[in-house]
Write an enzyme that holds these catalytic residues in place. Structure first.
Site, PDB file in Angstrom:
ATOM      1  N   ASP A  46      67.536 -45.050-104.848  1.00  0.00           N
ATOM      2  CA  ASP A  46      68.323 -44.179-105.713  1.00  0.00           C
ATOM      3  C   ASP A  46      69.780 -44.631-105.767  1.00  0.00           C
ATOM      4  OD1 ASP A  46      70.086 -41.476-106.015  1.00  0.00           O
ATOM      5  OD2 ASP A  46      68.210 -41.325-107.125  1.00  0.00           O
ATOM      6  N   CYS A  82      69.587 -47.380-117.357  1.00  0.00           N
ATOM      7  CA  CYS A  82      70.037 -46.479-116.288  1.00  0.00           C
ATOM      8  C   CYS A  82      71.538 -46.651-116.215  1.00  0.00           C
ATOM      9  CB  CYS A  82      69.386 -46.825-114.955  1.00  0.00           C
ATOM     10  SG  CYS A  82      70.097 -45.923-113.537  1.00  0.00           S
ATOM     11  N   THR A  84      73.796 -45.138-114.264  1.00  0.00           N
ATOM     12  CA  THR A  84      74.343 -45.212-112.902  1.00  0.00           C
ATOM     13  C   THR A  84      74.205 -46.615-112.333  1.00  0.00           C
ATOM     14  OG1 THR A  84      73.677 -42.900-112.575  1.00  0.00           O
ATOM     15  CG2 THR A  84      74.339 -44.125-110.623  1.00  0.00           C
TER      16      THR A  84
END
Length: 239
Positions: A46, A82, A84
Protein backbone atom coordinates in the site's frame (compact mmCIF):
# COMPACT_ATOMS: atom_id res chain seq x y z
CA UNK A 1 3.14 2.75 -29.97
CA UNK A 2 2.24 0.21 -27.30
CA UNK A 3 1.04 1.45 -23.91
CA UNK A 4 2.29 -0.35 -20.82
CA UNK A 5 0.15 -0.22 -17.68
CA UNK A 6 1.38 -0.92 -14.17
CA UNK A 7 -1.94 -2.07 -12.79
CA UNK A 8 -3.56 -3.60 -9.75
CA UNK A 9 -3.20 -0.42 -7.67
CA UNK A 10 -6.14 -1.15 -7.19
CA UNK A 11 -7.60 -3.76 -9.50
CA UNK A 12 -10.99 -2.10 -10.05
CA UNK A 13 -9.34 1.18 -11.02
CA UNK A 14 -7.11 -0.65 -13.50
CA UNK A 15 -9.98 -2.35 -15.31
CA UNK A 16 -11.84 0.97 -15.46
CA UNK A 17 -8.73 2.64 -16.89
CA UNK A 18 -8.66 0.01 -19.64
CA UNK A 19 -12.34 0.67 -20.33
CA UNK A 20 -11.56 4.40 -20.53
CA UNK A 21 -8.82 3.79 -23.08
CA UNK A 22 -11.18 1.72 -25.22
CA UNK A 23 -14.17 4.05 -24.93
CA UNK A 24 -12.15 7.24 -25.42
CA UNK A 25 -10.35 6.07 -28.57
CA UNK A 26 -11.76 7.18 -31.91
CA UNK A 27 -11.78 3.75 -33.56
CA UNK A 28 -14.15 2.18 -36.08
CA UNK A 29 -12.77 -1.36 -35.83
CA UNK A 30 -10.60 -3.57 -33.59
CA UNK A 31 -7.44 -2.78 -35.51
CA UNK A 32 -7.67 0.96 -34.83
CA UNK A 33 -7.52 0.55 -31.07
CA UNK A 34 -4.47 1.09 -28.91
CA UNK A 35 -2.23 -1.87 -28.14
CA UNK A 36 -1.78 -2.32 -24.39
CA UNK A 37 0.40 -4.44 -22.15
CA UNK A 38 -1.07 -4.61 -18.66
CA UNK A 39 0.83 -6.04 -15.71
CA UNK A 40 -1.56 -6.24 -12.78
CA UNK A 41 0.34 -6.47 -9.50
CA UNK A 42 -2.12 -6.02 -6.62
CA UNK A 43 0.60 -7.41 -4.32
CA UNK A 44 2.38 -4.03 -4.49
CA UNK A 45 2.43 -2.78 -0.87
CA UNK A 46 0.00 0.00 0.00
CA UNK A 47 1.42 3.33 -1.12
CA UNK A 48 -0.35 5.51 1.41
CA UNK A 49 0.61 3.30 4.37
CA UNK A 50 4.28 3.53 3.36
CA UNK A 51 4.19 7.30 2.80
CA UNK A 52 2.48 7.92 6.15
CA UNK A 53 5.02 5.73 7.98
CA UNK A 54 2.45 3.08 8.90
CA UNK A 55 4.39 0.44 6.96
CA UNK A 56 8.06 -0.13 6.16
CA UNK A 57 7.20 -2.22 3.11
CA UNK A 58 8.14 -0.05 0.13
CA UNK A 59 6.05 -0.37 -3.05
CA UNK A 60 9.02 0.63 -5.22
CA UNK A 61 10.63 -2.82 -5.80
CA UNK A 62 7.48 -4.47 -7.15
CA UNK A 63 6.58 -1.41 -9.22
CA UNK A 64 10.09 -1.41 -10.64
CA UNK A 65 9.83 -5.08 -11.54
CA UNK A 66 6.50 -4.50 -13.30
CA UNK A 67 7.84 -1.51 -15.19
CA UNK A 68 10.90 -3.41 -16.38
CA UNK A 69 8.79 -6.33 -17.57
CA UNK A 70 6.54 -3.97 -19.55
CA UNK A 71 9.52 -2.11 -20.98
CA UNK A 72 11.24 -5.35 -22.01
CA UNK A 73 8.03 -6.55 -23.65
CA UNK A 74 7.95 -3.49 -25.89
CA UNK A 75 5.92 -0.83 -24.07
CA UNK A 76 6.80 2.54 -25.56
CA UNK A 77 5.14 4.54 -22.78
CA UNK A 78 4.03 3.46 -19.30
CA UNK A 79 0.98 4.70 -17.38
CA UNK A 80 0.24 4.08 -13.71
CA UNK A 81 -3.48 4.39 -12.91
CA UNK A 82 -2.77 5.16 -9.26
CA UNK A 83 -2.12 8.78 -8.33
CA UNK A 84 -0.52 8.01 -4.96
CA UNK A 85 2.02 5.82 -6.76
CA UNK A 86 3.20 8.97 -8.55
CA UNK A 87 5.06 9.85 -5.36
CA UNK A 88 7.62 7.34 -6.65
CA UNK A 89 7.51 8.54 -10.26
CA UNK A 90 10.94 10.15 -10.47
CA UNK A 91 12.78 7.34 -8.70
CA UNK A 92 10.90 4.74 -10.72
CA UNK A 93 11.84 6.52 -13.95
CA UNK A 94 15.55 6.17 -13.13
CA UNK A 95 15.07 2.39 -12.99
CA UNK A 96 12.94 1.89 -16.13
CA UNK A 97 13.88 2.71 -19.72
CA UNK A 98 10.39 3.44 -21.08
CA UNK A 99 9.08 6.95 -20.24
CA UNK A 100 6.45 7.02 -17.50
CA UNK A 101 3.57 9.44 -17.87
CA UNK A 102 3.17 11.89 -14.99
CA UNK A 103 -0.56 11.95 -14.29
CA UNK A 104 -0.14 14.64 -11.63
CA UNK A 105 1.53 17.17 -13.94
CA UNK A 106 -0.81 16.33 -16.80
CA UNK A 107 -3.79 17.06 -14.53
CA UNK A 108 -2.38 20.42 -13.46
CA UNK A 109 -1.74 21.38 -17.09
CA UNK A 110 -5.27 20.41 -18.10
CA UNK A 111 -6.79 22.46 -15.28
CA UNK A 112 -4.69 25.49 -16.20
CA UNK A 113 -5.95 25.22 -19.78
CA UNK A 114 -9.54 25.10 -18.52
CA UNK A 115 -9.17 28.58 -17.04
CA UNK A 116 -9.73 27.60 -13.41
CA UNK A 117 -7.78 29.56 -10.82
CA UNK A 118 -8.55 27.75 -7.56
CA UNK A 119 -8.65 23.96 -7.29
CA UNK A 120 -9.98 21.58 -4.66
CA UNK A 121 -8.03 18.37 -4.08
CA UNK A 122 -9.58 15.00 -3.23
CA UNK A 123 -6.90 12.34 -2.86
CA UNK A 124 -5.48 9.83 -0.42
CA UNK A 125 -3.79 11.16 2.69
CA UNK A 126 -0.53 9.84 1.25
CA UNK A 127 -0.92 11.95 -1.89
CA UNK A 128 -1.90 14.99 0.18
CA UNK A 129 1.08 14.56 2.51
CA UNK A 130 3.57 14.41 -0.36
CA UNK A 131 2.12 17.61 -1.83
CA UNK A 132 2.08 16.09 -5.32
CA UNK A 133 -0.93 17.99 -6.60
CA UNK A 134 -0.20 21.10 -4.52
CA UNK A 135 3.27 21.53 -6.03
CA UNK A 136 2.13 20.88 -9.59
CA UNK A 137 -0.76 23.33 -9.28
CA UNK A 138 1.46 26.01 -7.78
CA UNK A 139 3.99 25.53 -10.58
CA UNK A 140 1.20 26.41 -13.02
CA UNK A 141 0.23 29.50 -11.02
CA UNK A 142 -2.91 27.93 -9.55
CA UNK A 143 -4.24 28.15 -6.00
CA UNK A 144 -5.69 25.16 -4.15
CA UNK A 145 -7.85 24.19 -1.20
CA UNK A 146 -7.62 20.97 0.81
CA UNK A 147 -10.33 19.18 2.80
CA UNK A 148 -10.49 19.69 6.55
CA UNK A 149 -9.24 16.87 8.75
CA UNK A 150 -12.80 15.59 9.14
CA UNK A 151 -13.49 15.60 5.41
CA UNK A 152 -10.12 14.05 4.60
CA UNK A 153 -11.10 11.13 6.82
CA UNK A 154 -14.29 10.82 4.75
CA UNK A 155 -12.23 10.70 1.55
CA UNK A 156 -10.12 7.89 2.99
CA UNK A 157 -13.24 6.04 4.13
CA UNK A 158 -14.72 6.26 0.62
CA UNK A 159 -11.52 4.87 -0.89
CA UNK A 160 -10.52 2.20 1.62
CA UNK A 161 -13.73 1.20 3.43
CA UNK A 162 -16.03 1.24 0.44
CA UNK A 163 -14.53 1.27 -3.08
CA UNK A 164 -11.51 -0.94 -2.40
CA UNK A 165 -13.70 -3.45 -0.56
CA UNK A 166 -16.40 -3.47 -3.28
CA UNK A 167 -18.89 -2.13 -0.77
CA UNK A 168 -21.72 0.32 -1.54
CA UNK A 169 -20.55 3.92 -1.75
CA UNK A 170 -22.08 6.41 0.70
CA UNK A 171 -22.47 9.30 -1.72
CA UNK A 172 -23.33 11.65 1.15
CA UNK A 173 -19.69 11.45 2.28
CA UNK A 174 -18.58 12.49 -1.17
CA UNK A 175 -21.10 15.33 -1.28
CA UNK A 176 -20.02 16.64 2.13
CA UNK A 177 -16.38 16.83 1.04
CA UNK A 178 -17.14 18.46 -2.30
CA UNK A 179 -19.49 20.99 -0.70
CA UNK A 180 -16.73 22.03 1.69
CA UNK A 181 -14.22 22.45 -1.14
CA UNK A 182 -16.62 24.44 -3.33
CA UNK A 183 -17.51 26.63 -0.33
CA UNK A 184 -13.76 27.19 0.07
CA UNK A 185 -13.62 28.75 -3.37
CA UNK A 186 -12.75 25.79 -5.59
CA UNK A 187 -13.89 26.21 -9.19
CA UNK A 188 -12.98 22.63 -9.98
CA UNK A 189 -12.17 19.62 -7.79
CA UNK A 190 -9.53 17.07 -8.73
CA UNK A 191 -10.62 13.47 -8.34
CA UNK A 192 -7.05 12.65 -7.45
CA UNK A 193 -7.38 8.98 -6.58
CA UNK A 194 -8.28 6.45 -9.22
CA UNK A 195 -10.88 4.91 -6.90
CA UNK A 196 -12.69 8.25 -6.88
CA UNK A 197 -13.02 7.98 -10.66
CA UNK A 198 -15.36 5.06 -10.04
CA UNK A 199 -17.70 7.39 -8.14
CA UNK A 200 -17.86 9.67 -11.17
CA UNK A 201 -18.63 6.62 -13.29
CA UNK A 202 -21.45 5.35 -11.05
CA UNK A 203 -23.06 8.60 -9.85
CA UNK A 204 -24.21 11.84 -11.44
CA UNK A 205 -21.89 14.19 -9.55
CA UNK A 206 -22.54 17.22 -11.75
CA UNK A 207 -20.09 19.84 -12.97
CA UNK A 208 -16.88 21.09 -11.43
CA UNK A 209 -14.60 18.05 -11.54
CA UNK A 210 -11.30 17.05 -13.11
CA UNK A 211 -10.87 13.27 -13.17
CA UNK A 212 -7.12 12.62 -13.04
CA UNK A 213 -7.55 9.13 -14.48
CA UNK A 214 -9.55 10.44 -17.45
CA UNK A 215 -6.78 12.94 -18.13
CA UNK A 216 -4.17 10.17 -17.89
CA UNK A 217 -6.19 8.00 -20.29
CA UNK A 218 -6.64 10.84 -22.81
CA UNK A 219 -2.92 11.56 -22.85
CA UNK A 220 -2.08 7.84 -23.07
CA UNK A 221 -4.17 7.57 -26.22
CA UNK A 222 -2.79 10.72 -27.80
CA UNK A 223 0.88 10.08 -27.00
CA UNK A 224 0.64 6.53 -28.32
CA UNK A 225 -0.41 7.89 -31.70
CA UNK A 226 -4.17 7.30 -31.59
CA UNK A 227 -6.97 9.88 -31.75
CA UNK A 228 -9.06 10.47 -28.61
CA UNK A 229 -12.81 10.49 -29.23
CA UNK A 230 -13.36 13.16 -26.58
CA UNK A 231 -11.96 16.67 -27.18
CA UNK A 232 -9.39 17.66 -24.57
CA UNK A 233 -11.43 20.72 -23.66
CA UNK A 234 -14.32 18.52 -22.51
CA UNK A 235 -12.33 16.66 -19.87
CA UNK A 236 -12.90 19.36 -17.26
CA UNK A 237 -16.11 21.17 -16.38
CA UNK A 238 -15.99 24.21 -14.11
CA UNK A 239 -18.57 24.70 -11.38
Amino acid sequence: MTLGVIGGLGPAATTYFMDMITNMTDASCDQEHLEMLVYSVPSVPDRTAFILGKSTDSPLPKMTEAGRVLSNMGAGIIAIPCMTAHAFHDELQTRITAPILDGIKLTALAIKESGAKKVGIMATSGTVKTGLFQKSLESEGLDFVLPSEECQSLVMSLIYDEIKTNSPVDIKKFEKVTAELFDGGAEVIILGCTELSLIKRDFDIGRGFADAMEILAWNSISLCGKIPRIPFSQLISLK
